[in-house]
Scaffold this motif. Structure first.
Motif, PDB file in Angstrom:
ATOM      1  N   PHE A   1      22.407  41.710  52.681  1.00 39.75           N
ATOM      2  CA  PHE A   1      21.333  42.320  53.466  1.00 39.75           C
ATOM      3  C   PHE A   1      20.056  42.431  52.636  1.00 39.75           C
ATOM      4  O   PHE A   1      18.947  42.170  53.136  1.00 39.75           O
ATOM      5  CB  PHE A   1      21.750  43.702  53.965  1.00 39.75           C
ATOM      6  CG  PHE A   1      20.659  44.432  54.696  1.00 39.75           C
ATOM      7  CD1 PHE A   1      20.316  44.065  55.993  1.00 39.75           C
ATOM      8  CD2 PHE A   1      19.963  45.468  54.094  1.00 39.75           C
ATOM      9  CE1 PHE A   1      19.302  44.734  56.675  1.00 39.75           C
ATOM     10  CE2 PHE A   1      18.959  46.134  54.766  1.00 39.75           C
ATOM     11  CZ  PHE A   1      18.618  45.765  56.060  1.00 39.75           C
ATOM     12  N   ASN A   2      20.192  42.806  51.370  1.00 42.12           N
ATOM     13  CA  ASN A   2      19.024  42.920  50.500  1.00 42.12           C
ATOM     14  C   ASN A   2      18.345  41.569  50.314  1.00 42.12           C
ATOM     15  O   ASN A   2      17.111  41.477  50.264  1.00 42.12           O
ATOM     16  CB  ASN A   2      19.423  43.500  49.147  1.00 42.12           C
ATOM     17  CG  ASN A   2      19.786  44.965  49.229  1.00 42.12           C
ATOM     18  OD1 ASN A   2      19.328  45.676  50.124  1.00 42.12           O
ATOM     19  ND2 ASN A   2      20.619  45.437  48.313  1.00 42.12           N
TER      20      ASN A   2
ATOM     21  N   PRO B   1      24.543  34.533  51.026  1.00 40.70           N
ATOM     22  CA  PRO B   1      23.458  33.630  51.432  1.00 40.70           C
ATOM     23  C   PRO B   1      23.454  32.351  50.626  1.00 40.70           C
ATOM     24  O   PRO B   1      24.045  32.274  49.543  1.00 40.70           O
ATOM     25  CB  PRO B   1      22.204  34.466  51.144  1.00 40.70           C
ATOM     26  CG  PRO B   1      22.621  35.423  50.076  1.00 40.70           C
ATOM     27  CD  PRO B   1      24.067  35.734  50.334  1.00 40.70           C
ATOM     28  N   ASN B   2      22.785  31.338  51.164  1.00 42.62           N
ATOM     29  CA  ASN B   2      22.646  30.086  50.427  1.00 42.62           C
ATOM     30  C   ASN B   2      21.562  30.214  49.360  1.00 42.62           C
ATOM     31  O   ASN B   2      20.885  31.238  49.241  1.00 42.62           O
ATOM     32  CB  ASN B   2      22.352  28.932  51.385  1.00 42.62           C
ATOM     33  CG  ASN B   2      21.097  29.170  52.217  1.00 42.62           C
ATOM     34  OD1 ASN B   2      20.076  29.643  51.725  1.00 42.62           O
ATOM     35  ND2 ASN B   2      21.174  28.864  53.506  1.00 42.62           N
TER      36      ASN B   2
ATOM     37  N   PHE C   1      21.633  37.968  58.431  1.00 38.77           N
ATOM     38  CA  PHE C   1      20.302  37.392  58.614  1.00 38.77           C
ATOM     39  C   PHE C   1      19.853  37.510  60.069  1.00 38.77           C
ATOM     40  O   PHE C   1      18.651  37.622  60.344  1.00 38.77           O
ATOM     41  CB  PHE C   1      20.282  35.948  58.129  1.00 38.77           C
ATOM     42  CG  PHE C   1      20.266  35.839  56.626  1.00 38.77           C
ATOM     43  CD1 PHE C   1      19.090  35.596  55.938  1.00 38.77           C
ATOM     44  CD2 PHE C   1      21.425  36.016  55.891  1.00 38.77           C
ATOM     45  CE1 PHE C   1      19.061  35.521  54.552  1.00 38.77           C
ATOM     46  CE2 PHE C   1      21.421  35.937  54.501  1.00 38.77           C
ATOM     47  CZ  PHE C   1      20.232  35.701  53.831  1.00 38.77           C
ATOM     48  N   PHE C   2      20.786  37.500  61.015  1.00 39.33           N
ATOM     49  CA  PHE C   2      20.421  37.746  62.407  1.00 39.33           C
ATOM     50  C   PHE C   2      20.028  39.201  62.610  1.00 39.33           C
ATOM     51  O   PHE C   2      19.121  39.500  63.401  1.00 39.33           O
ATOM     52  CB  PHE C   2      21.572  37.337  63.332  1.00 39.33           C
ATOM     53  CG  PHE C   2      21.612  35.857  63.599  1.00 39.33           C
ATOM     54  CD1 PHE C   2      20.903  35.310  64.658  1.00 39.33           C
ATOM     55  CD2 PHE C   2      22.327  35.009  62.773  1.00 39.33           C
ATOM     56  CE1 PHE C   2      20.915  33.942  64.898  1.00 39.33           C
ATOM     57  CE2 PHE C   2      22.352  33.647  62.997  1.00 39.33           C
ATOM     58  CZ  PHE C   2      21.640  33.097  64.071  1.00 39.33           C
ATOM     59  N   ASP C   3      20.683  40.111  61.916  1.00 38.52           N
ATOM     60  CA  ASP C   3      20.271  41.519  61.977  1.00 38.52           C
ATOM     61  C   ASP C   3      18.842  41.689  61.484  1.00 38.52           C
ATOM     62  O   ASP C   3      18.038  42.418  62.085  1.00 38.52           O
ATOM     63  CB  ASP C   3      21.212  42.384  61.134  1.00 38.52           C
ATOM     64  CG  ASP C   3      22.566  42.607  61.792  1.00 38.52           C
ATOM     65  OD1 ASP C   3      22.724  42.217  62.967  1.00 38.52           O
ATOM     66  OD2 ASP C   3      23.469  43.142  61.130  1.00 38.52           O
ATOM     67  N   VAL C   4      18.521  41.033  60.386  1.00 40.94           N
ATOM     68  CA  VAL C   4      17.165  41.128  59.845  1.00 40.94           C
ATOM     69  C   VAL C   4      16.160  40.493  60.803  1.00 40.94           C
ATOM     70  O   VAL C   4      15.050  41.015  61.000  1.00 40.94           O
ATOM     71  CB  VAL C   4      17.097  40.475  58.450  1.00 40.94           C
ATOM     72  CG1 VAL C   4      15.646  40.277  58.012  1.00 40.94           C
ATOM     73  CG2 VAL C   4      17.833  41.343  57.436  1.00 40.94           C
TER      74      VAL C   4
END
Length: 796
Positions: A465-466, A162-163, A639-642
């Motif tokens: 994911f976390n 992630p950024n 992030f799309f999954d979340v």
């Protein structure tokens, strides 16, 4: 998988043959180069020629992937002793989407081997062999900010991390450390030993129209938290790379308040010196002289091409950027935290000398750019290592020509000017000191990456994911109003229309395009998690996806998109996935345009917006037309999954925006102030109690007994902000002391927090009742500590 194993085996064989060919040459010593010299810094330094010292000052770009015998970059390494190279996607230094990691590994290995083979000397048979003396490994540098295109150089093969803003929205230092660990480990396994990053810019001013919009390239808008996140991230980078990665924090002294993108033109930050110290410079202090431990200290700072009024006074068009202003640079580096770090060997790296901003500053006409003088000015300003890309003087055919002239110019200055030579020696010592930190012994076996470690790269998705599930933030409405507005998730019989700001990119100019954000990114995530193979909460036939380009075309002429027209009318839900409205393309404003001009078309739909970028691009009127607006901050698949889990109410958003959001009235300063709903706890600071002279405290006494003349040490508990995190260090706390039963305050002691806790002390001087309260605006309710001070003693 089989193809990858074959490639790895082939690379291994080639590398082993290369090293074996060197070792069997009877004219080459069997001892690894540098085994003795690496343990003796001074011997190596004193053996360097002026040309070798000057070469160490430059971090050079090159075009393509050719590092062969006839390539310019190989010539610069072997014959001109450059200190390192910088790899960029723009210069086509990578292939892809297939084979990126293998090619990068092979290229890095070849570059480092070229540095080992430099200094050819005549052999007895008339041929030449490598001398191996004065062997110094190359810096292999890259900027890899996370979130794939456009701010990653390697956009496939590595773990999609992630950024910085996504990390900042978690407010979790362990997650920042974990992401840094992954990136450090994977870069190290590729043989990359220098990271230009992380960014420590503070986004305290939101500028989406005119000034520089940092977007998600920052941990947030509070200097304390940006510094804390930066420390943790750097700790992770060092740990993951096993201290084999030089970390160069950027963009020193901070460009969050700059009035324009500094890549295009020299920008200006109009802030006072005090303001710069409190905001822009604070995170850089945190990772230099004020760092909590050695692992969180940055190895270098990347100097930006920006003017700072607080250091340079009245700004004119002729005022040099800080990277070229020796007086201003000296003033900054004399500040205590930076001075300590600099004396300890901290390296200053100058941002690209060939950037459009530098070229326009030195030659607004575009006719007379002199690279030699530009490099000289940058070096004399205090930079140790200089990045050169697109560094071409007027009249020169290419960068190599300009660079060779610059190297020759610097060498001549070194030989003729003792003062210049002394500055070169100082910088080279810092550079070598950093390289010795990376490699305790300068030997090829120490420097080359281990081939077998390539299989570990790209396998660490859990940490991302976390971050994603901890970062996701409900921007609007409030968490209490959401159940009323959206009482349930999409149901089996409902039609859901997904409209996504899709994004495509290439790893190189000639590479096949790859979908960074596919048109159906969120639809596929929903089907994977809730479709026929996962509980059948949705029917695939009720889901359909379009792009922002389709939407923008429809807005201009609805007849040109008949399918979209039909789906807009028939859908029950419309779910938008938006990116940065200012940088990802002309169609990225399609959502805003729809809300502004054609809202009646979708008024009665359930409208949900997921922002996979910074959360501040929609204004208050836009947001008022949306049932739910969430920020995800980053756009990697995780992030799309979340987002899918949030849409189906499986996951509750727990993140908090690390920047202000004008469209909702969310103000970061207010959010980070003490929460007025809390009761501030107050207690004796038992660990700091020193009994007074007289009767010692009996062992059976649960709390100490105090006597007239004693000092009572006090402390608060953790003070929390509006988001439930500890307040930033330096938050003002007031201890209120009331004596004699009188309601008036007899004394106020003002102090500030460290790690969310404030400390104070009070000297007992009078008999009677003493009550102690504490406030930290706007939190004003606290425990009350009551002491009954009798003749000779006080009991809490």
């Amino acid at each position: 998988m089989m193809t990858r194993k074959i490639l790895l085996f082939a690379l291994s064989c080639l590398l082993l043959l290369n090293i074996a060919a060197i070792k069997v040459n009877p004219n080459v010593s069997q001892q690894e180069p540098g085994d003795e010299l690496s343990s003796n810094f001074d011997v190596l330094f004193n053996n360097l020629s002026p040309e070798e010292k000057v070469g160490q000052l430059f971090l050079v770009s090159f075009q393509g992937i050719d590092t062969g015998e006839e390539s310019q970059i190989r010539d610069l390494i072997i014959n001109h002793y450059i200190g390192g190279v910088i790899l960029t996607r723009a210069n086509d230094n990578f292939i892809g989407p297939e084979g990126t990691l293998n090619q990068t590994y092979a290229m890095v290995s070849d570059l480092q081997t070229a540095a080992w083979l430099k200094n050819p000397v005549p052999a007895s048979d008339g041929s030449t062999v490598p001398s191996n003396t004065n062997y110094i490994p190359l810096f292999i540098a890259i900027s890899q900010e996370g979130d794939s295109y456009p701010n990653d150089q390697i956009i496939n093969g590595m773990t999609p991390i992630p950024n910085e803003m996504a990390i900042g929205a978690t407010w979790n230092l362990d997650l920042a450390r974990g992401v840094g660990n992954i990136l450090g480990s994977e870069l190290h396994d590729l043989g990359i030993n220098m990271l230009i990053g992380p960014s420590l810019d503070v986004l305290d001013l939101i500028q989406t129209e005119n000034g520089e919009d940092l977007g998600t390239r920052t941990f947030g808008g509070d200097p304390f938290w940006v510094g804390n996140m930066g420390e943790a991230y750097i700790q992770g980078l060092h740990a993951g790379s096993q201290d084999g990665l030089a970390v160069i924090a950027k963009h020193f002294p901070g460009r969050g308040g700059s009035d324009r993108p500094p890549e295009e033109e020299v920008a200006t930050v109009r802030k006072s010196l005090d303001s710069l110290k409190q905001i822009e410079l604070f995170p850089f202090f945190s990772v230099t002289g004020n760092a909590k431990d050695v692992e969180s200290i940055t190895d270098g700072l990347l100097a930006s091409h920006i003017r700072y009024q607080g250091f340079q006074g009245n700004i004119r068009a002729t005022t040099r950027p800080i990277s070229f202003d020796s007086a201003a640079m000296e003033q900054i580096l004399s500040l205590a935290p930076l001075q300590t770090w600099r004396v300890g060997g901290g390296v200053i790296v100058c941002d690209n000398l060939g950037s459009q901003a530098v070229r326009r500053f030195y030659d607004p006409t575009g006719l007379s750019f002199d690279g030699r003088q530009v490099a000289r000015n940058a070096f004399l300003a205090g930079n140790d290592l200089m990045i050169v890309d697109n560094f071409v003087s007027s009249g020169d055919p290419d960068q190599a020509t300009t660079l060779l002239k610059t190297l020759e110019f610097f060498t001549q200055k070194y030989e003729e000017d003792p003062a210049f030579a002394e500055k070169v020696d100082q910088s080279v010592r810092r550079i070598l000191q950093l390289k010795f930190k990376l490699y305790t012994a300068f030997s090829l076996s120490n420097v080359l990456p281990r081939l077998e470690n390539l299989v570990n790269i790209g396998q660490s998705s859990l940490e991302s994911f976390n971050v994603a599930k901890s970062a996701v933030t409900l921007i609007s409405p409030s968490i209490t109003d959401l159940p009323t507005l959206l009482p349930h998730s999409p149901e089996v019989g409902e039609r859901v229309l997904f409209i996504t700001d899709s994004l495509e990119a290439r790893q190189c100019t000639g590479c096949n395009p790859m979908d960074v954000v596919p048109i159906d990114a969120l639809e596929k995530a929903v089907i994977k998690l809730y479709g026929p193979q996962a509980g059948s909460q949705v029917r695939e036939g009720n889901l359909v996806s379009y792009s922002f380009t389709n939407l923008e075309t429809w807005l201009k002429d609805s007849k040109s998109e008949p399918d979209l027209s039909l789906d807009l009318k028939s859908s029950d839900w419309i779910v938008f996935s938006m990116l940065n409205t200012s940088t990802t393309g002309e169609n990225s404003n399609a959502l805003k345009n729809l809300l502004d001009s054609s809202f009646e078309t979708i008024r009665n739909k359930k409208i949900v917006v997921f922002s996979f970028t910074a959360p501040y691009y929609l204004d208050a009127t836009d947001i008022s037309k949306i049932l739910a607006y969430y920020a995800l901050y980053a756009k990697t698949p995780t992030f799309f999954d979340v987002a899918a889990r949030v849409l189906f109410q499986e996951l509750n958003p727990t993140g908090s925006s690390p920047v202000s959001i004008p469209g909702t009235g969310y103000d970061l300063i207010t959010a980070l102030s003490p929460n007025p709903a809390q009761i501030l706890t107050l207690s004796l600071d038992i660990a700091n109690v020193t009994p007074g002279e007289g009767t010692p405290t009996p062992e059976s006494t649960e709390v100490p007994l105090f006597f007239i003349g004693d000092t009572v040490p006090l402390k608060t508990g953790k003070i929390l902000d509006h988001n439930g995190n500890t307040v930033p260090d330096g938050t003002v706390v007031r201890f209120l002391f009331t004596s004699g039963g009188d309601t008036s305050t007899s004394q106020v002691v003002e102090t500030t927090t460290i790690d969310g806790v404030a400390h104070a002390s009070y000297r007992l001087s009078n008999l009677g009742v003493l009550e102690v309260r504490v406030t930290s605006e706007p939190a004003v309710v606290s425990d009350v500590l009551r002491l009954e001070i009798k003749e000779g003693e006080a009991a809490v």
